[in-house]
Design a protein around this motif. Structure first.
Motif, PDB file in Angstrom:
ATOM      1  N   ILE A 428      60.629 -54.741  -9.614  1.00  0.00           N
ATOM      2  CA  ILE A 428      58.935 -54.461  -9.223  1.00  0.00           C
ATOM      3  C   ILE A 428      58.846 -54.432  -7.761  1.00  0.00           C
ATOM      4  CG2 ILE A 428      56.731 -55.207  -9.461  1.00  0.00           C
ATOM      5  CD1 ILE A 428      57.356 -56.463 -12.035  1.00  0.00           C
ATOM      6  N   MET A 429      59.416 -55.623  -6.973  1.00  0.00           N
ATOM      7  CA  MET A 429      59.472 -55.398  -5.632  1.00  0.00           C
ATOM      8  C   MET A 429      60.082 -54.361  -4.707  1.00  0.00           C
ATOM      9  SD  MET A 429      60.287 -59.520  -4.948  1.00  0.00           S
ATOM     10  CE  MET A 429      59.507 -60.926  -5.778  1.00  0.00           C
ATOM     11  N   LEU A 431      60.571 -51.372  -6.220  1.00  0.00           N
ATOM     12  CA  LEU A 431      59.737 -50.252  -6.646  1.00  0.00           C
ATOM     13  C   LEU A 431      58.318 -50.167  -6.531  1.00  0.00           C
ATOM     14  CD1 LEU A 431      61.794 -49.222  -9.860  1.00  0.00           C
ATOM     15  CD2 LEU A 431      62.081 -48.165  -7.634  1.00  0.00           C
ATOM     16  N   PHE A 432      57.867 -51.244  -5.687  1.00  0.00           N
ATOM     17  CA  PHE A 432      56.450 -51.112  -5.532  1.00  0.00           C
ATOM     18  C   PHE A 432      55.753 -50.125  -4.862  1.00  0.00           C
ATOM     19  CE2 PHE A 432      52.434 -53.254  -3.733  1.00  0.00           C
ATOM     20  CZ  PHE A 432      51.822 -53.363  -4.932  1.00  0.00           C
ATOM     21  N   PRO A 433      56.571 -49.798  -3.776  1.00  0.00           N
ATOM     22  CA  PRO A 433      55.535 -48.526  -3.087  1.00  0.00           C
ATOM     23  C   PRO A 433      55.775 -47.396  -4.023  1.00  0.00           C
ATOM     24  CG  PRO A 433      57.571 -49.436  -1.856  1.00  0.00           C
ATOM     25  CD  PRO A 433      57.620 -50.170  -3.018  1.00  0.00           C
ATOM     26  N   VAL A 434      56.480 -46.966  -5.031  1.00  0.00           N
ATOM     27  CA  VAL A 434      56.490 -46.046  -5.806  1.00  0.00           C
ATOM     28  C   VAL A 434      55.349 -46.280  -6.849  1.00  0.00           C
ATOM     29  CG1 VAL A 434      57.747 -44.909  -7.690  1.00  0.00           C
ATOM     30  CG2 VAL A 434      58.988 -45.664  -5.898  1.00  0.00           C
ATOM     31  N   ALA A 435      54.998 -47.301  -7.269  1.00  0.00           N
ATOM     32  CA  ALA A 435      53.742 -47.882  -8.043  1.00  0.00           C
ATOM     33  C   ALA A 435      52.492 -47.623  -7.327  1.00  0.00           C
ATOM     34  CB  ALA A 435      53.920 -49.382  -8.488  1.00  0.00           C
ATOM     35  N   MET A 436      52.347 -47.813  -6.286  1.00  0.00           N
ATOM     36  CA  MET A 436      51.350 -47.751  -5.141  1.00  0.00           C
ATOM     37  C   MET A 436      51.115 -46.088  -5.089  1.00  0.00           C
ATOM     38  SD  MET A 436      49.861 -50.403  -4.615  1.00  0.00           S
ATOM     39  CE  MET A 436      48.605 -49.858  -3.272  1.00  0.00           C
ATOM     40  N   ARG A 437      52.125 -45.497  -5.044  1.00  0.00           N
ATOM     41  CA  ARG A 437      51.879 -43.963  -5.100  1.00  0.00           C
ATOM     42  C   ARG A 437      51.315 -43.607  -6.047  1.00  0.00           C
ATOM     43  NH1 ARG A 437      57.460 -40.341  -3.952  1.00  0.00           N
ATOM     44  NH2 ARG A 437      56.389 -38.234  -4.240  1.00  0.00           N
ATOM     45  N   LEU A 438      51.708 -43.727  -7.311  1.00  0.00           N
ATOM     46  CA  LEU A 438      51.175 -43.609  -8.547  1.00  0.00           C
ATOM     47  C   LEU A 438      49.652 -43.626  -8.797  1.00  0.00           C
ATOM     48  CD1 LEU A 438      54.058 -44.562 -11.120  1.00  0.00           C
ATOM     49  CD2 LEU A 438      53.364 -42.385 -10.602  1.00  0.00           C
ATOM     50  N   LEU A 439      49.478 -44.957  -8.217  1.00  0.00           N
ATOM     51  CA  LEU A 439      48.130 -45.542  -8.357  1.00  0.00           C
ATOM     52  C   LEU A 439      47.238 -44.534  -7.422  1.00  0.00           C
ATOM     53  CD1 LEU A 439      46.033 -47.753  -9.494  1.00  0.00           C
ATOM     54  CD2 LEU A 439      46.646 -49.307  -7.397  1.00  0.00           C
ATOM     55  N   ARG A 440      47.664 -44.432  -6.048  1.00  0.00           N
ATOM     56  CA  ARG A 440      46.923 -43.522  -5.264  1.00  0.00           C
ATOM     57  C   ARG A 440      46.456 -42.112  -5.978  1.00  0.00           C
ATOM     58  NH1 ARG A 440      49.919 -46.077  -1.401  1.00  0.00           N
ATOM     59  NH2 ARG A 440      51.583 -44.203  -1.357  1.00  0.00           N
ATOM     60  N   ASP A 441      47.639 -41.702  -6.575  1.00  0.00           N
ATOM     61  CA  ASP A 441      47.592 -40.310  -7.276  1.00  0.00           C
ATOM     62  C   ASP A 441      46.357 -40.309  -8.193  1.00  0.00           C
ATOM     63  OD1 ASP A 441      47.966 -37.652  -8.242  1.00  0.00           O
ATOM     64  OD2 ASP A 441      49.391 -38.611  -9.778  1.00  0.00           O
ATOM     65  N   PHE A 442      46.484 -41.517  -9.243  1.00  0.00           N
ATOM     66  CA  PHE A 442      45.499 -41.778 -10.251  1.00  0.00           C
ATOM     67  C   PHE A 442      44.094 -41.937  -9.714  1.00  0.00           C
ATOM     68  CE2 PHE A 442      43.486 -44.135 -13.524  1.00  0.00           C
ATOM     69  CZ  PHE A 442      43.916 -43.617 -14.905  1.00  0.00           C
ATOM     70  N   ARG A 443      43.869 -42.612  -8.731  1.00  0.00           N
ATOM     71  CA  ARG A 443      42.592 -42.908  -8.135  1.00  0.00           C
ATOM     72  C   ARG A 443      41.955 -41.560  -7.636  1.00  0.00           C
ATOM     73  NH1 ARG A 443      43.921 -48.646  -5.675  1.00  0.00           N
ATOM     74  NH2 ARG A 443      42.741 -49.934  -6.935  1.00  0.00           N
ATOM     75  N   ARG A 444      42.934 -40.711  -6.910  1.00  0.00           N
ATOM     76  CA  ARG A 444      42.578 -39.296  -6.250  1.00  0.00           C
ATOM     77  C   ARG A 444      41.981 -38.366  -7.296  1.00  0.00           C
ATOM     78  NH1 ARG A 444      44.647 -34.841  -6.316  1.00  0.00           N
ATOM     79  NH2 ARG A 444      46.731 -35.558  -7.239  1.00  0.00           N
ATOM     80  N   GLN A 445      42.609 -38.491  -8.459  1.00  0.00           N
ATOM     81  CA  GLN A 445      42.086 -37.497  -9.432  1.00  0.00           C
ATOM     82  C   GLN A 445      40.826 -37.703 -10.051  1.00  0.00           C
ATOM     83  OE1 GLN A 445      45.174 -35.785 -12.156  1.00  0.00           O
ATOM     84  NE2 GLN A 445      46.779 -36.945 -11.096  1.00  0.00           N
TER      85      GLN A 445
END
Length: 475
Positions: A428-429, A431-445
């Motif tokens: 998790i540590m 790959l955490f930047p990847v998870a944040m990237r997913l979260l930003r994409d979800f919030r943007r949509q």
């Protein structure tokens, strides 16, 4: 054998003894802050999964709700009935507060680990998906970390597939023998036969069974607890006061005071909801959803159901009764929960609780099996490996039920789960930047007015994701 017991004992001390729980707590707090308290932001959205059964319309695909129910069926078990009682006995009423606290933090951890499992899942056949931390290691970190995926898979099979299934069989057979007088042999035969029938059907059959069993067991248990709470509603404010005051050392219910409350609450809470331990992501990856964060939100809801709702009900049943005496030696574990329920509603309720334990443990067995099967695919592609695991687990369930002393052989289970959790947290540590990237994409949509965000593979060409698993839905 003595050497092995000593070795695994040391591993258990190094993981659960001093390192793992602080790491899980600190990292959970970090994720909560770094994601902007994501578990609270999307709390209302979590309830959507209860009415939105299948996201794709494919009747053979595992829906978000089905994956949730399989996950809840695995998380909800002995920890909710016996574990809460142990936490209260050793840590006092304040342990319940710290169980709540670690669940709220763990909701963010679960969201991240399950979103990553979804992102790196692989399509198998027409409507089935596989994934989890091992797949995230292989496809997110690269093949040079395959050794880490192997360590994870071995620990998952040893802890969940083998060890915990023996204990679940033992729990069911013991409860049935104590309340109904049925010999362990017959319980073991029935449990092994039903388990075999389901696990040989694969994840689709497991999901269909969970869709029936989990709501029955959870709603039935909750209804009984709600009746107890309503009967004692005038005493509830006093119980809540005892929980909070004991949690912060304002009153001491057991030896160790606030320290015992924190230690027991955190430990039992983590054992119960499994947030960050690396088990639930394997099931989360099976669902067909439009965006990884969607299933992350769903699995975060699973932690809420497990601890905030079901564990709280057990705690109130115990603390609203007169069977539990703070600081006094006496009954604990499942017996404390059972006798507390009996003191409220009468002798007949012990048979109901036996049925609840049976369903809780049974759902955990099929959940544990799937974790073992998923891990086995990392070690070997041979169908004989899966067949061997299925036969072994059926035999272990029977052995645990009929020969309770045999469960001592599985002393390695907790230490293996400790290693499993440390590997998962490391992943998790990284790959955490990847998870944040997913979260930003979800919030943007969502900000752009998209009601149901969709993952566009074209935005993730730098990542090794399965394009077949993430085809854009036909609108």
């Amino acid at each position: 054998m003595e050497f092995l017991e000593l070795l695994f004992g040391k591993i258990g001390d190094l993981t659960w003894g001093w390192s793992l729980i602080p790491i899980l707590v600190i990292f959970g707090v970090f994720i909560t802050i770094a994601t902007g308290f994501v578990q609270f932001q999307f709390f209302k959205r979590m309830f959507r999964v209860l009415s939105n059964d299948n996201n794709s319309g494919d009747p053979n695909a595992i829906s978000a709700r089905a994956a949730l129910l399989v996950s809840v069926g695995g998380r909800v078990g002995g920890g909710n009935i016996a574990g809460v009682a142990v936490a209260i006995t050793l840590g006092g009423p304040g342990a319940v507060f710290w169980m709540w606290a670690i669940a709220l933090v763990g909701m963010a951890t679960s969201l991240v680990e399950c979103s990553l499992a979804q992102l790196f899942k692989r399509k198998v056949g027409e409507s089935e998906y596989r994934g989890g931390p091992a797949a995230a290691i292989l496809h997110g970190l690269g093949n040079e970390y395959r050794w880490l995926a192997v360590v994870y898979a071995v620990c998952l099979i040893a802890a969940f597939g083998l060890g915990f299934n023996a204990f679940q069989g033992n729990t069911v057979a013991g409860a049935v023998q104590d309340s109904l007088g049925i010999d362990r042999l017959w319980t073991g035969l029935v449990l092994a036969a039903i388990s075999g029938l389901i696990i040989f059907g694969g994840i689709q059959r497991i999901a269909k069974v969970a869709d029936v069993v989990v709501p029955i067991m959870a709603i039935g248990y909750l209804l009984m607890a709600v009746i107890v709470i309503l009967i004692n509603i005038t005493s509830l404010p006093g119980v809540l006061y005892d929980i909070v005051s004991n949690a912060f050392g304002l009153q001491e219910a057991v030896g160790g005071g606030m320290g015992a409350a924190i230690a027991q609450g955190l430990r039992r809470g983590l054992f119960s909801n499994e947030a960050g331990l690396g088990s639930a992501p394997n099931v989360a990856a099976t669902a067909e959803v439009r965006h990884p964060i969607s299933q992350g939100i769903t699995q975060s809801f699973s932690v809420f159901i497990d601890t905030i709702i079901i564990c709280s009900c057990t705690a109130f049943v115990i603390l609203l009764g007169d069977v539990y005496v703070p600081g006094a030696e006496g009954i604990d574990g499942v017996a404390l929960t059972q006798q507390s329920m009996v003191s409220h509603l009468g002798e007949w309720v012990q048979y109901f609780l036996t049925g609840a334990i049976l369903l809780f443990s049974f759902s955990s067995i099929i959940y544990n099996y799937y974790l073992g099967e998923n891990a086995m695919t990392v070690l070997t592609r041979s169908s004989m490996g899966i067949l061997g695991l299925r036969v072994a687990i059926i035999a272990i369930v029977f052995l645990g039920a009929t020969a309770p002393a045999a469960t001592a052989v599985f002393f390695f289970s907790d230490p293996m789960m400790g290693i499993l959790a440390l590997v998962n947290l490391l992943v998790i540590m990284m790959l955490f930047p990847v998870a944040m990237r997913l979260l930003r994409d979800f919030r943007r949509q969502l900000k752009e007015g998209v009601e149901r965000p969709v993952l566009d593979p074209a935005n993730y060409t730098d990542l090794d994701i399965d394009r077949e698993a993430w085809r854009l839905p036909q609108v």
